[in-house]
Design an enzyme around this catalytic site. Structure first.
Site, mmCIF file in Angstrom:
data_model
loop_
_atom_site.group_PDB
_atom_site.id
_atom_site.type_symbol
_atom_site.label_atom_id
_atom_site.label_comp_id
_atom_site.label_asym_id
_atom_site.label_seq_id
_atom_site.Cartn_x
_atom_site.Cartn_y
_atom_site.Cartn_z
ATOM 1 N N ASP A 47 0.822 -1.216 0.000
ATOM 2 C CA ASP A 47 0.000 0.000 0.000
ATOM 3 C C ASP A 47 0.857 1.268 0.000
ATOM 4 O O ASP A 47 0.729 2.127 0.869
ATOM 5 C CB ASP A 47 -0.924 0.028 1.224
ATOM 6 C CG ASP A 47 -1.777 -1.212 1.360
ATOM 7 O OD1 ASP A 47 -2.188 -1.757 0.319
ATOM 8 O OD2 ASP A 47 -2.045 -1.624 2.503
ATOM 9 N N GLU A 236 -11.438 0.294 -3.481
ATOM 10 C CA GLU A 236 -10.556 0.765 -2.402
ATOM 11 C C GLU A 236 -9.460 1.627 -3.016
ATOM 12 O O GLU A 236 -9.486 1.944 -4.193
ATOM 13 C CB GLU A 236 -9.933 -0.432 -1.669
ATOM 14 C CG GLU A 236 -9.112 -1.338 -2.570
ATOM 15 C CD GLU A 236 -8.560 -2.555 -1.842
ATOM 16 O OE1 GLU A 236 -8.734 -2.652 -0.611
ATOM 17 O OE2 GLU A 236 -7.959 -3.414 -2.504
#
Length: 506
Positions: A47, A236
């Site tokens: 991420d 997301e």
């Protein structure tokens, strides 16, 4: 450098990574020369989010860690125990300095109210004339917190002692997942927070779970009401950047098995929308990065950040390439970087080709300055360790991250510029953890010409640091530098390298 440095009272060694190779035969794995991807092979990092400060990019990542069963066998990543954020940085995009981990959530973290820290985002602002840095993170999918620090690497504190965004925040009541923040500080110094995700039942085409809202002038509060970003097939991974007066909102599309029109984003790809304003209205433009499985043969989720460094634009993203190379179960992600380009007339983003090759080194490496021992271009059999005081639970600027080398292991630094005259000397700060060993400085290959050598005697004082030096000959010009540890007898030697520096010919 200091001679005979002993750690402070109460200081302990904290291992932040697991060895990726058996010590008996150190081997290059994951990041293979001359490739730039993944960014590192000695640990995972997912991420990614990028912050550029003083011509250096800092990458903040979810600290994926190997999970084991009761028999010590690696298992799939459950993500349930991740409460730290990993930080690395680089000036040239090939050689990366490991700054260790920010202890974010849990009893020993800065945010004791939080249980997890996923998908960070970072920002810089000058407040009252001082540089201030802010780290936004997801407490699983239940809320977003914020930490602050005077430098990009800490020390970090929780300035509000609670979540910044919760279910009570105006405009987020219907957001399935309150996570994956991104932040933009505009030219007028107004800052915006982007976040959200998830797919409500029956709403895969228009989940309407992406949000944007204004941050307060202090960067640790929100103002007004969160506004919906109508991102098609949103799943997301909010991203935001601005290029030539256009705002680009980027995100990962969902994996729901529904009939998609040709204009809709395929599953698990990075899609984007544009706007003339930071809060919309937004126009959907298409996708720019296919799922990692398309490029690397192993899929999973898709997460990214877009940033500018030295007049070039880049995208950081993760893929499970290192865990695939290690032949362990899925779920452990590693960060990669590739170029991103714009169409000159329309400003549209061109499709990105993810690969192992990655980007070119921006400039040569300067060895005539104090270099962290945890600076790595490529490596074999190397771990990093974070030295931290036991009397506080926060990562502080006084924490030291070192590399741990075993017999036969090596660190390579890419394209080191020794100059026309070459170097005259080399000094390092070392701590020996075992048998006597030799640190060799070689050029261009791990078995290349030796330009310097340091004999490291065995010692019973494991916590003692010694400054050791050697003369250097034959290093003129540009070379890849190899720092190689040779064991005197077997592979039980282990040396910690805290810092090093070459000296110019006078």
């Amino acid at each position: 450098m200091n001679h005979h440095v002993t750690p402070h009272a109460g200081e302990q060694r904290e291992g932040t990574v697991e060895p990726v190779q058996p010590e008996l035969q150190p081997k290059e794995i994951g990041k293979l020369r001359p490739n730039a991807n993944p960014l590192m092979a000695h640990k995972f990092g997912a991420d990614p989010y990028a912050l550029v400060f003083n011509n250096r990019v800092y990458i903040y990542m979810t600290s994926d860690k190997l999970e084991y069963d009761s028999d010590g066998i690696p298992q799939k990543n459950s993500y349930s125990s991740i409460n730290r954020i990993t930080v690395i940085s680089s000036e040239d995009l090939i050689n990366w300095t490991d700054h260790g981990e920010i202890r974010v959530a849990g009893p020993q973290g800065a945010a004791t109210w939080a249980s997890q820290s996923w998908a960070p985002a970072a920002a810089h602002r000058k407040l009252d004339g001082q540089d201030c840095f802010f780290l936004y993170f997801a407490n699983n999918a239940s809320g977003i917190g914020v930490l602050s620090a005077p430098t990009p690497v800490g020390p970090w504190i929780d300035p509000i002692g609670k979540a910044l965004v919760t279910r009570e925040t105006p405009g987020v009541e219907d957001v399935t997942w309150l996570f994956d923040p991104a932040v933009l500080v505009d030219e007028d110094h107004q800052a915006y927070l982007y976040f959200g995700g998830g797919v409500p039942e029956g709403k895969s085409e228009r989940p309407d779970t992406a949000r944007v809202m204004r941050l307060g002038d202090d960067m640790i509060s929100v103002t007004g009401k969160a506004k919906v970003i109508p991102a098609p097939f949103m799943f997301e991974d909010s991203g935001i950047h601005k290029h030539q007066h256009i705002y680009y909102y980027t995100y990962c599309s969902n994996f729901h098995e529904v009939d998609r029109a040709e204009s809709d984003p395929p599953p698990g790809e990075i899609a984007y929308m544009t706007s003339a304003q930071p809060m919309g209205p937004w126009t959907y433009q298409g996708t720019i990065l296919q799922n990692p499985g398309h490029f690397f043969g192993i899929g999973g989720n898709n997460h990214h950040a877009i940033f500018q460094l030295a007049d070039e634009w880049y995208i950081a993203y993760h893929a499970q390439t290192l865990c695939q190379a290690m032949d362990i179960p899925e779920g452990y992600r590693s960060t990669h970087i590739n170029h991103i380009q714009y169409e000159e007339t329309t400003g549209r983003l061109k499709a990105i080709q993810a690969d192992y090759q990655g980007v070119s080194q921006l400039h040569s490496f300067n060895p005539y300055q104090a270099i962290s021992g945890a600076t790595i271009g490529w490596s074999a059999g190397v771990n990093t360790l974070q030295l931290t005081s036991a009397d506080h639970g926060l990562t502080s600027a006084s924490d030291v991250v070192v590399s741990k080398l075993h017999g036969g292991s090596w660190i390579a630094i890419s394209n080191v510029n020794f100059g026309e005259d070459g170097a005259s000397g080399f000094t390092s700060l070392l701590s020996n953890q075992g048998e006597a060993a030799t640190l060799e400085l070689r050029l261009d290959r791990e078995d290349g010409p030796i330009v310097g050598k340091i004999a490291i005697p065995s010692t019973s004082e494991a916590d003692q640091w010694n400054e050791q030096s050697t003369a250097i000959t034959g290093s003129q010009g540009n070379h890849d530098l190899y720092i190689v540890l040779q064991a005197s007898s077997d592979h039980s030697s282990a040396v910690l390298l805290q810092e090093w520096k070459f000296e110019r010919v006078k």
